[in-house]
Design an enzyme around this catalytic site. Structure first.
Site, PDB file in Angstrom:
ATOM      1  N   GLY A   1     -11.456  12.954 143.948  1.00 40.91           N
ATOM      2  CA  GLY A   1     -10.734  12.162 142.953  1.00 40.91           C
ATOM      3  C   GLY A   1     -10.084  10.930 143.567  1.00 40.91           C
TER       4      GLY A   1
ATOM      5  N   TYR B   1      -1.346  17.038 127.932  1.00 39.02           N
ATOM      6  CA  TYR B   1      -1.508  16.810 129.376  1.00 39.02           C
ATOM      7  C   TYR B   1      -0.167  17.048 130.095  1.00 39.02           C
ATOM      8  CZ  TYR B   1      -1.984  14.218 133.779  1.00 39.02           C
ATOM      9  OH  TYR B   1      -1.972  13.847 135.096  1.00 39.02           O
TER      10      TYR B   1
HETATM   11  N1  LIG Z   1      -4.025   9.281 137.434  1.00 37.54           N
HETATM   12  C1  LIG Z   1      -2.723   9.141 137.233  1.00 37.54           C
HETATM   13  O1  LIG Z   1      -2.257   8.124 136.690  1.00 37.54           O
HETATM   14  C2  LIG Z   1      -1.766  10.230 137.670  1.00 37.54           C
HETATM   15  C3  LIG Z   1      -0.391  10.018 137.516  1.00 37.54           C
HETATM   16  C4  LIG Z   1       0.496  11.013 137.947  1.00 37.54           C
HETATM   17  C5  LIG Z   1       0.034  12.179 138.514  1.00 37.54           C
HETATM   18  N2  LIG Z   1      -1.314  12.356 138.630  1.00 37.54           N
HETATM   19  C6  LIG Z   1      -1.768  13.610 139.226  1.00 37.54           C
HETATM   20  O2  LIG Z   1      -2.270  13.315 140.525  1.00 37.54           O
HETATM   21  C7  LIG Z   1      -3.397  14.145 140.828  1.00 37.54           C
HETATM   22  C8  LIG Z   1      -4.584  13.281 141.205  1.00 37.54           C
HETATM   23  O3  LIG Z   1      -4.866  12.400 140.120  1.00 37.54           O
HETATM   24  P1  LIG Z   1      -6.189  11.499 140.127  1.00 37.54           P
HETATM   25  O4  LIG Z   1      -5.987  10.441 139.106  1.00 37.54           O
HETATM   26  O5  LIG Z   1      -6.557  11.150 141.531  1.00 37.54           O
HETATM   27  O6  LIG Z   1      -7.241  12.552 139.527  1.00 37.54           O
HETATM   28  P2  LIG Z   1      -8.824  12.424 139.404  1.00 37.54           P
HETATM   29  O7  LIG Z   1      -9.328  11.148 139.993  1.00 37.54           O
HETATM   30  O8  LIG Z   1      -9.156  12.744 137.971  1.00 37.54           O
HETATM   31  O9  LIG Z   1      -9.326  13.593 140.343  1.00 37.54           O
HETATM   32  C9  LIG Z   1      -9.122  14.936 140.001  1.00 37.54           C
HETATM   33  C10 LIG Z   1     -10.152  15.753 140.741  1.00 37.54           C
HETATM   34  O10 LIG Z   1      -9.965  17.122 140.390  1.00 37.54           O
HETATM   35  C11 LIG Z   1     -11.255  17.695 140.155  1.00 37.54           C
HETATM   36  N3  LIG Z   1     -11.143  18.828 139.242  1.00 37.54           N
HETATM   37  C12 LIG Z   1     -10.894  18.809 137.912  1.00 37.54           C
HETATM   38  N4  LIG Z   1     -10.931  20.055 137.416  1.00 37.54           N
HETATM   39  C13 LIG Z   1     -11.208  20.886 138.468  1.00 37.54           C
HETATM   40  C14 LIG Z   1     -11.398  22.277 138.589  1.00 37.54           C
HETATM   41  N5  LIG Z   1     -11.297  23.098 137.521  1.00 37.54           N
HETATM   42  N6  LIG Z   1     -11.682  22.795 139.814  1.00 37.54           N
HETATM   43  C15 LIG Z   1     -11.782  21.992 140.900  1.00 37.54           C
HETATM   44  N7  LIG Z   1     -11.611  20.655 140.835  1.00 37.54           N
HETATM   45  C16 LIG Z   1     -11.332  20.099 139.632  1.00 37.54           C
HETATM   46  C17 LIG Z   1     -12.029  16.561 139.509  1.00 37.54           C
HETATM   47  O11 LIG Z   1     -13.414  16.810 139.591  1.00 37.54           O
HETATM   48  P3  LIG Z   1     -14.353  16.191 138.433  1.00 37.54           P
HETATM   49  O12 LIG Z   1     -14.230  14.707 138.542  1.00 37.54           O
HETATM   50  O13 LIG Z   1     -15.712  16.712 138.782  1.00 37.54           O
HETATM   51  O14 LIG Z   1     -13.807  16.712 137.139  1.00 37.54           O
HETATM   52  C18 LIG Z   1     -11.590  15.371 140.354  1.00 37.54           C
HETATM   53  O15 LIG Z   1     -12.367  15.227 141.526  1.00 37.54           O
HETATM   54  C19 LIG Z   1      -3.607  15.019 139.578  1.00 37.54           C
HETATM   55  O16 LIG Z   1      -2.996  16.257 139.778  1.00 37.54           O
HETATM   56  C20 LIG Z   1      -2.922  14.257 138.467  1.00 37.54           C
HETATM   57  O17 LIG Z   1      -2.473  15.116 137.442  1.00 37.54           O
HETATM   58  C21 LIG Z   1      -2.217  11.407 138.238  1.00 37.54           C
END
Ligand SMILES: NC(=O)c1ccc[n+]([C@@H]2O[C@H](COP(=O)([O-])OP(=O)(O)OC[C@H]3O[C@@H](n4cnc5c(N)ncnc54)[C@H](OP(=O)(O)O)[C@@H]3O)[C@@H](O)[C@H]2O)c1
Length: 293
Positions: free
Chosen positions: A22, A136
């Protein structure tokens, strides 16, 4: 990135990062690898909703620390399918946290400003009570609660509005749209803390994995706050694009999700331990644009 070698004593740790493909996970694996022995895993290694697979992987790897980035981050998707949201973000986190606790690993959980309702009218500290408006946000809060109840040595790290070189993000979408469009509509009445994944990854590595602060809940974001429209305008200006931003209200934006109107985060617990916060969001945005060229 393997955990085959035994863990050396001292600073160097064996760290397992979930969601390693991710946007944040990929940056984190790269940054952590400079000092630690890192194994990045994603869905193809094990699905966090499969309790047996999680337990087996954890027992085989025996990391000192788990950084749980994996989540279903499609905010509108979560709103449409709450069952899947809670399965991945609540139950999935429960599984990983329980397995980590079983082998005595410490735990870092990534959470979000969406756990707050945005009614406070100023930046949220770690001492404010969550009240999510969206599925979410509620599912990520369920993950926080699992971590707090299961792992004695845990860090719940809330961040916000992430953008980085490795993934789709609001900033990337705006820049892509600007190639073809003269004007983009962007919400101007929601405020938050845009955060560059490289900056967050470095802070996680130095401050949290590096053990500079006591366990607990932390807000880690780039400093300052702005609206989505401000962020779009600054990204377009820095990238030298002529596309105009048409400022619209959240009510005009077509989405099934209620988002907090004002959810900037303040890193109060880092301040209290004398750890400086991250640089301003505008400076971080300059670095992001340099990174993506
Ligand atoms: N993006 C934001 O603005 C934001 C803000 C605050 C906090 N966060 C938190 O920070 C963290 C990282 O965010 P990000 O934006 O980098 O997320 P991301 O790019 O969506 O990456 C999440 C990863 O988790 C994998 N994943 C999803 N479901 C899964 C499962 N059941 N088993 C194993 N792997 C799984 C996804 O694989 P697939 O792609 O194959 O589904 C993806 O590689 C998350 O916990 C998110 O909630 C994000």
């Amino acid at each position: 990135m393997t955990l085959d070698e035994p863990s050396p004593q001292g600073k160097r740790k064996r760290v397992l990062v979930t969601g390693a493909r991710g946007m944040l996970g990929a940056d984190l694996c790269e940054v952590l690898s400079a000092e630690h022995e890192v194994r990045g895993v994603d869905v193809e290694d094990f699905d966090v909703t499969h309790v047996a697979a999680v337990g087996e992987a954890m027992a085989a790897d025996r990391p000192d620390m788990v950084v749980h980035c994996a989540a279903w981050t499609d905010v509108d998707g979560c709103e449409r399918d709450p069952e899947r949201a809670f399965l991945h973000n609540g139950w999935g986190t429960w599984n990983v946290a329980q397995a980590a606790a079983g082998i005595g690993a410490s735990f870092v959980y990534l959470s979000t400003d969406f756990v707050f309702d945005g009614e406070k009218g100023e930046a949220y500290t770690e001492f404010d009570a969550p009240n999510p408006l969206s599925v979410y946000g509620a599912s990520k809060l369920a993950g926080e609660e699992a971590v707090r109840s299961l792992v004695p040595r845990h860090y719940v790290v809330r961040s916000a509005w992430l953008y980085g070189a490795r993934g789709p993000s609001f900033v990337r979408t705006i820049l892509e749209k600007s190639v073809e469009r003269e004007e983009v509509e962007v919400v101007a009445d929601q405020l938050g803390s845009p955060t560059y994944t490289r900056d967050l990854a470095r802070a996680l590595a130095e401050v949290i994995v590096g053990g500079r602060v006591v366990p607990g809940t932390y807000h880690i974001v780039n400093s300052g706050a702005c609206s989505w429209a401000d962020l779009a305008e600054e990204a377009l200006r820095l990238a030298g694009r002529r596309t105009r931003v048409k400022r619209i209200s959240a009510a005009e934006w077509d989405t099934p999700t209620r988002r907090p109107a004002c959810s900037p985060l303040r890193s109060r617990r880092l301040e209290l331990q004398g750890v400086p916060g991250l640089r301003d969001w505008q400076k971080a945005l300059v670095s992001y644009l340099e990174e993506v060229g």
